[in-house]
Each structure stands twice: as C-alpha cells, then as structure tokens.
Design a protein around this motif. Structure first.
Motif, PDB file in Angstrom:
ATOM      1  N   HIS A   4     -80.234   9.794 -56.478  1.00 36.79           N
ATOM      2  CA  HIS A   4     -79.599   9.367 -57.727  1.00 36.79           C
ATOM      3  C   HIS A   4     -78.409   8.457 -57.454  1.00 36.79           C
ATOM      4  O   HIS A   4     -78.250   7.404 -58.083  1.00 36.79           O
ATOM      5  N   ALA A   5     -77.561   8.829 -56.489  1.00 39.63           N
ATOM      6  CA  ALA A   5     -76.389   8.018 -56.155  1.00 39.63           C
ATOM      7  C   ALA A   5     -76.794   6.674 -55.566  1.00 39.63           C
ATOM      8  O   ALA A   5     -76.176   5.636 -55.858  1.00 39.63           O
TER       9      ALA A   5
ATOM     10  N   VAL B 128     -76.218  20.535 -60.504  1.00 40.17           N
ATOM     11  CA  VAL B 128     -76.847  19.247 -60.207  1.00 40.17           C
ATOM     12  C   VAL B 128     -76.886  18.390 -61.473  1.00 40.17           C
ATOM     13  O   VAL B 128     -76.585  17.186 -61.435  1.00 40.17           O
TER      14      VAL B 128
ATOM     15  N   ASP C  80     -82.006  19.769 -53.817  1.00 42.72           N
ATOM     16  CA  ASP C  80     -80.836  19.314 -54.568  1.00 42.72           C
ATOM     17  C   ASP C  80     -80.149  18.161 -53.846  1.00 42.72           C
ATOM     18  O   ASP C  80     -79.731  17.174 -54.476  1.00 42.72           O
TER      19      ASP C  80
ATOM     20  N   GLU D 212     -82.220  15.045 -54.373  1.00 40.79           N
ATOM     21  CA  GLU D 212     -82.101  14.522 -55.727  1.00 40.79           C
ATOM     22  C   GLU D 212     -80.766  13.825 -55.948  1.00 40.79           C
ATOM     23  O   GLU D 212     -80.702  12.710 -56.499  1.00 40.79           O
ATOM     24  N   LEU D 213     -79.674  14.452 -55.516  1.00 35.94           N
ATOM     25  CA  LEU D 213     -78.355  13.863 -55.719  1.00 35.94           C
ATOM     26  C   LEU D 213     -78.178  12.588 -54.904  1.00 35.94           C
ATOM     27  O   LEU D 213     -77.578  11.612 -55.380  1.00 35.94           O
ATOM     28  N   THR D 214     -78.682  12.588 -53.683  1.00 38.50           N
ATOM     29  CA  THR D 214     -78.547  11.408 -52.824  1.00 38.50           C
ATOM     30  C   THR D 214     -79.380  10.250 -53.361  1.00 38.50           C
ATOM     31  O   THR D 214     -78.918   9.096 -53.399  1.00 38.50           O
TER      32      THR D 214
ATOM     33  N   THR E 247     -72.946  14.453 -52.054  1.00 35.04           N
ATOM     34  CA  THR E 247     -74.324  14.815 -52.406  1.00 35.04           C
ATOM     35  C   THR E 247     -74.889  15.925 -51.531  1.00 35.04           C
ATOM     36  O   THR E 247     -76.063  16.269 -51.664  1.00 35.04           O
TER      37      THR E 247
ATOM     38  N   ARG F 221     -73.486  16.927 -62.183  1.00 36.25           N
ATOM     39  CA  ARG F 221     -73.106  15.870 -61.243  1.00 36.25           C
ATOM     40  C   ARG F 221     -73.849  14.572 -61.558  1.00 36.25           C
ATOM     41  O   ARG F 221     -73.266  13.483 -61.502  1.00 36.25           O
ATOM     42  N   ARG F 222     -75.098  14.686 -61.918  1.00 37.91           N
ATOM     43  CA  ARG F 222     -75.850  13.493 -62.325  1.00 37.91           C
ATOM     44  C   ARG F 222     -75.236  12.872 -63.580  1.00 37.91           C
ATOM     45  O   ARG F 222     -75.037  11.652 -63.656  1.00 37.91           O
TER      46      ARG F 222
ATOM     47  N   PHE G 190     -67.096  14.465 -56.615  1.00 36.09           N
ATOM     48  CA  PHE G 190     -67.816  15.643 -56.113  1.00 36.09           C
ATOM     49  C   PHE G 190     -67.440  15.973 -54.674  1.00 36.09           C
ATOM     50  O   PHE G 190     -68.279  16.372 -53.868  1.00 36.09           O
TER      51      PHE G 190
END
Length: 308
Positions: A94-95, A56, A87, A90-92, A80, A59-60, A45
């Motif tokens: 999740h990672a 999003v 967003d 959420e992405l940060t 992220t 990417r998840r 990403f």
C-alpha cells in the motif's frame, strides 16, 4: 546502492485521537503539514506514533488521507513492519503504491530467539510479494522494545540479495558502538540514528540524518544541524537540540511529547493516548513545559496550523 531521495530528518509522527479514541484525521493532517513546513519528513506509524495500537485498516486510511492532503509522498516513510506476514505485505504494498519514499520495517515481534535465517525469510517474503522496483526498505533496529535485533550479518545478506531495495536502517538501539559499526561496515547504506544528540558524532562518519522522537517538537532545529556549513556551526546546533532531547528522553516519551504538542497547538485532545498507555499527568506536564520554556523552546506557528 539505489538513491533514497527524501528529507534527512524524519519525525515518527504522533497520532492524535478524538474523544472516542479514533484517529483525529484533521488534527493529524494539520500537524503533518506543520512538520513538513519545518523541514521534516514523516515517519508515520513509528514507535512514537503508537503504530502498534493502530489496526491495518486505520494505517491504510491515515496514509490515504495524508496523501490526499497534497503532502508530497517523497516526504513519507511509513512504518510497515507487523507481526503477521500478510499484514506487513499489505501495508508495504500500500505504501509503495502510494509513492512513498520508502518504508520503515520492524522485524516481527513477540517470538524470541528468532534466527537470522527466519528474519531474512520474513523480509524476503515481503519484498518478493510486493514485487516493485520502487520499493525502498529501511530496517528498524530497536531490540530493547522488539526483542528482535537486526544483526550486521543479516543486513549484509539482505543488501547482497536486494541491493536496490534494502537501502538503510534506523538504529534505535541506543548503542553508539552499533551505530558506528554500521557506518563503518556499510558505506553508502543510509544509517539514521534515533537521537539528534548523536549527530555530532554520526554525521562525520556518513550518517544519512536522524529519525527521532523529538523531531516531533524541534524539526527545524534538527534540520539546521544537518544543513550546517561548518563544524563549528554544527556543534552549536547539536548543543541546542541536545538540551531538548535530554529533557525528554528519560520521561514516558509518547505521553510527554503529546502533552507538549497539546499545549503548543492549543488542542487539549492531543494529550490522549490509547490504552495501555496513560496520559501524562497535569502537574508533570506543567513542570516539563516550564523546563522547556527555560531552555528557550517553542513550536512556531503550530497553533495557527492546527486552527486551519
């Protein structure tokens, strides 16, 4: 400054699409395995991943599938950053929960003239919302595309507030004076130039490695630069990788890179891009491939990896 245990060369991993323009997960996983086998970490990403053309949810899902493929999360540095703060959070989160070595965070795009106060608030909100001691953030400075520079003063504030969390930066500005200034002002901060051609200058000053578009094509050769035991050996390695970088950097990078991977993997679908990008022209691709062959370029074992 906290440790950042990860590879020293990262590829902003190209994203393959199928005929419906959905992410081609099997091809992506095979390519990620090839990159790791060649000594590279995976900056999923990134700009050259067409990250801003992915949702999003996509990417998840991609990160989950890559992790499920027995790829060590310590090799992962997903992007992220997002325009919308929720967003990015959420992405940060999740990672971080996936155990990634860290995250690479663009500032929020679109708005111009954003102050350091606003950018500090953005990064602070993400860090506080994720609320994890395991989070490691590398900032992503690419003002020619983002329109939002990351100043040295902002870095100083973020490191002072979050010394265990904000641990480095990818400098894609193309401004060597900025990279050199980062290395001089922030000893111990993980500075990753965006071009392997700069490693001869950057490594003696303390650069951590590089996160380079063309690491998608020559990861092992860049890893050799970083592992070189002598200045003479390093110089020779830098000269080799720089010729490939220079052949590509003036081109429309994403379509050109994908055309090369399509050829060496044996999967024509790799040449697909999501609009508004357009694929690299067939005649241009043939000319580029001929130029690369003349330079002795190859992508060893990629076709075998893609066929598995």
């Amino acid at each position: 400054m906290s440790a950042f245990a990860a590879p020293r060369v990262f590829a902003p991993v190209l994203t393959p699409f199928d005929a419906t323009l959905a992410v081609d997960i099997p091809q992506l996983v095979a390519y990620c395995r090839w990159l790791v086998g060649q000594g590279a970490g995976l900056a999923l990403f990134g700009t050259n991943s067409e990250a801003n053309s992915l949702s999003v949810a996509e990417r998840r899902a991609v990160l989950e599938r890559v992790c499920a493929a027995d790829i060590d999360p310590a090799h992962l540095l997903p992007g992220t950053g997002a325009c919308a703060l929720p967003d990015a959070i959420e992405l940060t989160r999740h990672a971080t929960q996936a155990g990634c070595a860290g995250v690479l965070m663009l500032p929020p795009l679109y708005y111009r003239g954003v102050s350091d106060d606003g950018l500090f608030a953005y990064y602070s909100e993400v860090i506080e919302a994720v609320g994890s001691n395991d989070l490691r953030v590398l900032l992503y400075h690419i003002p020619q595309l983002s329109g939002v520079p990351i100043s040295h003063a902002l870095i100083e504030r973020l490191v002072a507030a979050y010394p265990r969390t904000v641990v480095g930066i990818k400098d894609s500005s193309g401004d060597w004076a900025n990279t050199a200034g980062l290395l001089a002002r922030f000893p111990g901060f993980k500075v990753f130039p965006a071009s392997e051609a700069l490693l001869g200058l950057a490594l003696p000053l303390g650069a951590a490695g590089c996160i380079s578009a063309t690491a998608n094509l020559q990861p092992a050769a860049i890893a050799e630069v970083l592992a070189a035991a002598t200045l003479e050996a390093r110089s020779a390695c830098v000269e080799r990788v720089s010729t490939i970088r220079l052949a590509l950097q003036a081109l429309p990078m994403i379509p050109a890179l994908k055309a090369v991977v399509a050829h060496y993997s044996g999967h024509a679908g790799w040449a697909r891009v999501r609009p508004p990008l357009v694929p690299y022209g067939a005649l241009d691709a043939r000319a580029l491939l001929a130029q690369l062959r003349a330079l002795g370029f190859a992508m060893p074992a990629l076709a075998q990896a893609a066929a598995r």
